[in-house]
Motif scaffolding. Structure first.
Motif, mmCIF file in Angstrom:
data_model
loop_
_atom_site.group_PDB
_atom_site.id
_atom_site.type_symbol
_atom_site.label_atom_id
_atom_site.label_comp_id
_atom_site.label_asym_id
_atom_site.label_seq_id
_atom_site.Cartn_x
_atom_site.Cartn_y
_atom_site.Cartn_z
ATOM 1 N N THR A 1 6.832 9.957 10.615
ATOM 2 C CA THR A 1 5.969 9.819 9.441
ATOM 3 C C THR A 1 5.979 8.380 8.937
ATOM 4 N N LEU A 2 7.147 7.789 8.831
ATOM 5 C CA LEU A 2 7.243 6.388 8.381
ATOM 6 C C LEU A 2 6.460 5.460 9.301
ATOM 7 N N ILE A 3 6.651 5.627 10.586
ATOM 8 C CA ILE A 3 5.946 4.785 11.558
ATOM 9 C C ILE A 3 4.443 4.956 11.406
ATOM 10 N N HIS A 4 3.990 6.189 11.302
ATOM 11 C CA HIS A 4 2.561 6.452 11.156
ATOM 12 C C HIS A 4 1.994 5.774 9.905
ATOM 13 N N GLU A 5 2.675 5.939 8.778
ATOM 14 C CA GLU A 5 2.171 5.374 7.525
ATOM 15 C C GLU A 5 2.172 3.850 7.543
ATOM 16 N N SER B 1 -0.561 2.622 9.928
ATOM 17 C CA SER B 1 -1.891 2.769 9.307
ATOM 18 C C SER B 1 -2.150 1.644 8.317
ATOM 19 N N ALA B 2 -1.135 1.289 7.528
ATOM 20 C CA ALA B 2 -1.291 0.188 6.578
ATOM 21 C C ALA B 2 -1.463 -1.144 7.296
ATOM 22 N N MET B 3 -0.754 -1.340 8.404
ATOM 23 C CA MET B 3 -0.911 -2.575 9.193
ATOM 24 C C MET B 3 -2.350 -2.710 9.687
ATOM 25 N N VAL B 4 -2.881 -1.631 10.216
ATOM 26 C CA VAL B 4 -4.252 -1.628 10.735
ATOM 27 C C VAL B 4 -5.236 -1.919 9.603
ATOM 28 N N SER B 5 -5.051 -1.274 8.459
ATOM 29 C CA SER B 5 -5.952 -1.449 7.315
ATOM 30 C C SER B 5 -5.946 -2.879 6.805
ATOM 31 N N VAL B 6 -4.772 -3.439 6.599
ATOM 32 C CA VAL B 6 -4.689 -4.804 6.065
ATOM 33 C C VAL B 6 -5.246 -5.800 7.075
ATOM 34 N N ALA B 7 -4.957 -5.606 8.354
ATOM 35 C CA ALA B 7 -5.499 -6.482 9.382
ATOM 36 C C ALA B 7 -7.022 -6.410 9.416
ATOM 37 N N ARG C 1 0.819 -1.218 0.000
ATOM 38 C CA ARG C 1 0.000 0.000 0.000
ATOM 39 C C ARG C 1 0.851 1.266 0.000
ATOM 40 N N LEU C 2 2.157 1.104 0.243
ATOM 41 C CA LEU C 2 3.025 2.258 0.468
ATOM 42 C C LEU C 2 4.234 2.336 -0.453
ATOM 43 N N VAL C 3 4.737 1.204 -0.892
ATOM 44 C CA VAL C 3 6.017 1.119 -1.601
ATOM 45 C C VAL C 3 5.784 0.630 -3.030
ATOM 46 N N PRO C 4 6.265 1.350 -4.043
ATOM 47 C CA PRO C 4 6.030 0.966 -5.438
ATOM 48 C C PRO C 4 7.026 -0.080 -5.965
ATOM 49 N N VAL C 5 7.343 -1.056 -5.116
ATOM 50 C CA VAL C 5 8.238 -2.148 -5.490
ATOM 51 C C VAL C 5 7.547 -3.444 -5.076
ATOM 52 N N ASP C 6 7.642 -4.461 -5.913
ATOM 53 C CA ASP C 6 7.063 -5.764 -5.593
ATOM 54 C C ASP C 6 7.944 -6.418 -4.533
ATOM 55 N N LEU C 7 7.466 -6.460 -3.303
ATOM 56 C CA LEU C 7 8.234 -6.980 -2.183
ATOM 57 C C LEU C 7 7.854 -8.405 -1.810
ATOM 58 N N ARG C 8 7.041 -9.065 -2.653
ATOM 59 C CA ARG C 8 6.708 -10.458 -2.358
ATOM 60 C C ARG C 8 7.988 -11.284 -2.325
ATOM 61 N N VAL C 9 8.068 -12.215 -1.388
ATOM 62 C CA VAL C 9 9.294 -12.979 -1.185
ATOM 63 C C VAL C 9 9.709 -13.758 -2.433
ATOM 64 N N ALA C 10 8.771 -14.120 -3.284
ATOM 65 C CA ALA C 10 9.110 -14.829 -4.521
ATOM 66 C C ALA C 10 9.867 -13.931 -5.497
ATOM 67 N N VAL C 11 9.714 -12.619 -5.356
ATOM 68 C CA VAL C 11 10.356 -11.644 -6.239
ATOM 69 C C VAL C 11 11.496 -10.923 -5.531
#
Length: 184
Positions: free
Chosen positions: A165-169, A172-178, A118-128
């Motif tokens: 700012t990083l922690i907040h963002e 927020s994404a952790m809360v949303s995905v959960a 939701r935050l980083v424009p890089v594919d961070l999936r472990v397969a990639v």
């Protein structure tokens, strides 16, 4: 007389846990930026091997020793994490202390890539983006370096001034995905 006390970049802000993820602060030891002088990359790599037990990192990778890591952070640039840099490195590279300027976060838990998607424009999936991979990118509008530490952990290096700012963002994404049911 007042006594000054050094605080970490994320003092009082972490850890945070939501769903199956925990965001915590990492003490990286010394952070030292390295950039080889012209024609000195091989000599620098040899000096790193001799002094710290690791090589100059390949593009987009981490070089790992027992006590240190060296992260690729750009063309002819790396960040040595862990011990203070050996003096011999100065004969082969520009060496700059960076410890006070960075915050280092660790997002741990299976599927952390779902949070950072939701935050980083890089594919961070472990397969990639496998353990030992590094990318210089952004987390929303904040410049960061991300490193896959293990299948279930991603390390995020950002400027100290942007730690809150990083922690907040990320939180927020952790809360949303959960909340969307992706937490377990």
């Amino acid at each position: 007389m007042a006594e000054l006390m050094a605080l970490s970049p994320c003092a009082g802000l972490l850890p945070k846990t939501h769903g199956r993820w925990t965001l915590s602060e990492v003490d990286p030891g010394h952070l030292t930026w390295l950039s080889p002088f012209k024609g000195q990359r091989a000599a620098l790599s040899a000096a790193l091997q001799q002094a710290h037990g690791l090589d100059w990192p390949e593009v987009g990778k981490v070089s790992q020793g027992q006590q240190a890591r060296c992260l690729w952070v750009g063309r002819d640039q790396a960040m040595l994490m862990g011990p203070a840099p050996d003096e011999t490195l100065k004969g082969h590279a520009a060496v700059s202390a960076q410890s006070d300027g960075w915050s280092v976060l660790r997002l741990e838990g299976a599927g952390g890539d779902q949070v950072l998607a939701r935050l980083v424009p890089v594919d961070l999936r472990v397969a990639v983006f496998a353990p030992g991979d590094v990318a210089r990118t952004q987390c929303l509008h904040v410049n960061v370096t991300v490193m896959r530490d293990s299948d279930e952990a991603i390390v995020i290096l950002g400027f100290r001034s942007m730690a809150e700012t990083l922690i907040h963002e990320i939180e927020s994404a952790m809360v949303s995905v959960a909340a969307q049911g992706n937490a377990g």
